[in-house]
Design an enzyme around this catalytic site. Sequence first.
Site, PDB file in Angstrom:
ATOM      1  N   ARG A   1       6.646   2.508  -3.225  1.00 45.62           N
ATOM      2  CA  ARG A   1       5.625   1.936  -2.336  1.00 45.62           C
ATOM      3  C   ARG A   1       5.503   0.461  -2.713  1.00 45.62           C
ATOM      4  O   ARG A   1       5.149   0.138  -3.849  1.00 45.62           O
ATOM      5  CB  ARG A   1       4.288   2.666  -2.508  1.00 45.62           C
ATOM      6  CG  ARG A   1       3.138   1.918  -1.867  1.00 45.62           C
ATOM      7  CD  ARG A   1       1.894   2.749  -1.714  1.00 45.62           C
ATOM      8  NE  ARG A   1       2.050   3.724  -0.653  1.00 45.62           N
ATOM      9  CZ  ARG A   1       1.050   4.424  -0.126  1.00 45.62           C
ATOM     10  NH1 ARG A   1      -0.184   4.257  -0.577  1.00 45.62           N
ATOM     11  NH2 ARG A   1       1.275   5.291   0.837  1.00 45.62           N
TER      12      ARG A   1
ATOM     13  N   CYS B   1      -3.893   8.500   9.473  1.00 45.16           N
ATOM     14  CA  CYS B   1      -3.037   8.707   8.290  1.00 45.16           C
ATOM     15  C   CYS B   1      -3.847   8.862   7.018  1.00 45.16           C
ATOM     16  O   CYS B   1      -3.348   9.412   6.043  1.00 45.16           O
ATOM     17  CB  CYS B   1      -2.058   7.551   8.154  1.00 45.16           C
ATOM     18  SG  CYS B   1      -2.885   5.944   8.088  1.00 45.16           S
TER      19      CYS B   1
ATOM     20  N   HIS C   1       5.983   2.789   7.447  1.00 43.88           N
ATOM     21  CA  HIS C   1       5.542   3.959   6.661  1.00 43.88           C
ATOM     22  C   HIS C   1       6.233   5.194   7.261  1.00 43.88           C
ATOM     23  O   HIS C   1       5.599   6.038   7.890  1.00 43.88           O
ATOM     24  CB  HIS C   1       4.020   4.070   6.746  1.00 43.88           C
ATOM     25  CG  HIS C   1       3.399   4.947   5.697  1.00 43.88           C
ATOM     26  ND1 HIS C   1       4.133   5.606   4.730  1.00 43.88           N
ATOM     27  CD2 HIS C   1       2.088   5.276   5.456  1.00 43.88           C
ATOM     28  CE1 HIS C   1       3.318   6.297   3.951  1.00 43.88           C
ATOM     29  NE2 HIS C   1       2.077   6.115   4.366  1.00 43.88           N
TER      30      HIS C   1
ATOM     31  N   ASP D   1      -5.821   3.937  12.379  1.00 45.60           N
ATOM     32  CA  ASP D   1      -5.596   3.611  10.967  1.00 45.60           C
ATOM     33  C   ASP D   1      -6.609   2.518  10.620  1.00 45.60           C
ATOM     34  O   ASP D   1      -7.247   1.945  11.520  1.00 45.60           O
ATOM     35  CB  ASP D   1      -4.145   3.111  10.797  1.00 45.60           C
ATOM     36  CG  ASP D   1      -3.776   2.771   9.359  1.00 45.60           C
ATOM     37  OD1 ASP D   1      -4.509   3.154   8.433  1.00 45.60           O
ATOM     38  OD2 ASP D   1      -2.729   2.105   9.165  1.00 45.60           O
TER      39      ASP D   1
ATOM     40  N   ARG E   1       2.058  16.072   4.755  1.00 47.74           N
ATOM     41  CA  ARG E   1       2.882  15.112   3.999  1.00 47.74           C
ATOM     42  C   ARG E   1       3.766  15.868   3.011  1.00 47.74           C
ATOM     43  O   ARG E   1       4.936  15.522   2.801  1.00 47.74           O
ATOM     44  CB  ARG E   1       1.986  14.121   3.236  1.00 47.74           C
ATOM     45  CG  ARG E   1       1.215  13.136   4.106  1.00 47.74           C
ATOM     46  CD  ARG E   1       2.109  12.109   4.770  1.00 47.74           C
ATOM     47  NE  ARG E   1       2.835  11.302   3.817  1.00 47.74           N
ATOM     48  CZ  ARG E   1       2.355  10.215   3.195  1.00 47.74           C
ATOM     49  NH1 ARG E   1       1.135   9.794   3.482  1.00 47.74           N
ATOM     50  NH2 ARG E   1       3.086   9.533   2.333  1.00 47.74           N
TER      51      ARG E   1
ATOM     52  N   GLN F   1       5.013   8.852   6.616  1.00 46.01           N
ATOM     53  CA  GLN F   1       3.810   9.181   7.373  1.00 46.01           C
ATOM     54  C   GLN F   1       4.172   9.560   8.807  1.00 46.01           C
ATOM     55  O   GLN F   1       3.680  10.567   9.336  1.00 46.01           O
ATOM     56  CB  GLN F   1       2.870   7.967   7.373  1.00 46.01           C
ATOM     57  CG  GLN F   1       1.563   8.202   8.096  1.00 46.01           C
ATOM     58  CD  GLN F   1       0.697   9.220   7.386  1.00 46.01           C
ATOM     59  OE1 GLN F   1       0.417   9.072   6.196  1.00 46.01           O
ATOM     60  NE2 GLN F   1       0.260  10.254   8.089  1.00 46.01           N
TER      61      GLN F   1
HETATM   62  N1   CP Z   1      -1.504   8.046   4.192  1.00 48.10           N
HETATM   63  C1   CP Z   1      -1.126   7.634   2.961  1.00 48.10           C
HETATM   64  O1   CP Z   1      -0.017   7.159   2.743  1.00 48.10           O
HETATM   65  O2   CP Z   1      -2.066   7.822   2.001  1.00 48.10           O
HETATM   66  P1   CP Z   1      -2.043   7.227   0.513  1.00 48.10           P
HETATM   67  O3   CP Z   1      -2.152   5.723   0.668  1.00 48.10           O
HETATM   68  O4   CP Z   1      -3.214   7.830  -0.176  1.00 48.10           O
HETATM   69  O5   CP Z   1      -0.739   7.601  -0.128  1.00 48.10           O
HETATM   70  N1  NVA Z   2      -1.933   0.677   7.119  1.00 53.41           N
HETATM   71  C1  NVA Z   2      -2.442   1.238   5.878  1.00 53.41           C
HETATM   72  C2  NVA Z   2      -1.876   2.606   5.661  1.00 53.41           C
HETATM   73  C3  NVA Z   2      -2.331   3.292   4.400  1.00 53.41           C
HETATM   74  C4  NVA Z   2      -1.703   4.629   4.222  1.00 53.41           C
HETATM   75  C5  NVA Z   2      -2.121   0.324   4.721  1.00 53.41           C
HETATM   76  O1  NVA Z   2      -0.997  -0.176   4.661  1.00 53.41           O
HETATM   77  O2  NVA Z   2      -3.002   0.093   3.893  1.00 53.41           O
END
Ligand code: CP
Ligand code: NVA
Length: 310
Positions: A108, A264, A135, A223, A292, A138
């Site tokens: 990530r 999400c 993502h 989101d 997930r 997701q």
């Molecule tokens: N939706 C998602 O990716 O959640 P986290 O940021 O908690 O991993």
């Molecule tokens: N768009 C959000 C998604 C989190 C899962 C972010 O990047 O923070």
Amino acid sequence: MAIPALNHFLDLADLSNAQFWGLLHLAKRLKDERAERGANHPILAGKSLALLFQKPSLRTRVSFEMGMQHLGGYAFYLSPAEVGLGTRESAADVARVLSGYVDGIMARVFGHQDVVDLAQWGSVPVINGLSDFSHPCQALTDIFTAWEVLGDLEERTIAYVGDGANNVATSLMMAAGKVGMNVCIVSPLGYMPDPAVVESSGAEVSVTDDLDGVQGADLLYTDVWTSMGQEAEREERLAVFPPYQINEALVKRTGNAQALVMHCLPAHRGEEITDAVADGPASLLFPQAHNRLHAQKAILAHLLGGVPLE
Ligand code: CP
Ligand code: NVA
């Protein structure tokens, strides 16, 4: 004809429709297997996965860790502070080092180029667990969830309400394109998707700042208005986004009594979604979060375990 195997899972643009459907079918097989037998076959026995995080997480971290355990493998967490991807050490060096220890890397990151570099320089599969650009884990999950609840997805419509330029919206458009779903992005001016992303998604996408764009939608999606890494823009965004909240009135505005709502997570309740909707009868938020696990187990079984896509 056999579906070609994937080497990495960096972005949905890299997958054919058949590969995407192959992952959905594999996710269903693994989910059903665990429900029926109480466990999966240990197809990843002896395999390990590094979970490399530059940003916080609940779902991604826990679902990958548990997914590896369900399949008989081992996963471990590497915090932003200890690795210092791009500061203490380059992505290229991290990838070459980790490739000697583990069978896969889930990362990530902020800059999308970091996951591209990990894949380029390492010799093990790399999975994008969220970048500033996309993502894909997701979105695979979101379509899996939509498939479970709606059945046939062809010509179904998702209305995404909020920041149409963020990572989740980008991957959702790409995922919808793989399964023949239509997308309406309902965003304030200045927060609409890049036309190149819309074009490359292969989906039938309309983009509008008009909330009537939700009319006829089967699914409403939102989101956070301020993604991780955009915290300095929070006040500016809070001045623009409030009309784009998913509340009961907006759900009604779909004109579809069966319309369902996705997010999400994590949610900023009271901002992009109200408690009444998040906890109400139309909410898919928690089944979606739980899926997930199943969607990512399919990615792991294929990339690390060589399970073919069918
Ligand atoms: N939706 C998602 O990716 O959640 P986290 O940021 O908690 O991993
Ligand atoms: N768009 C959000 C998604 C989190 C899962 C972010 O990047 O923070």
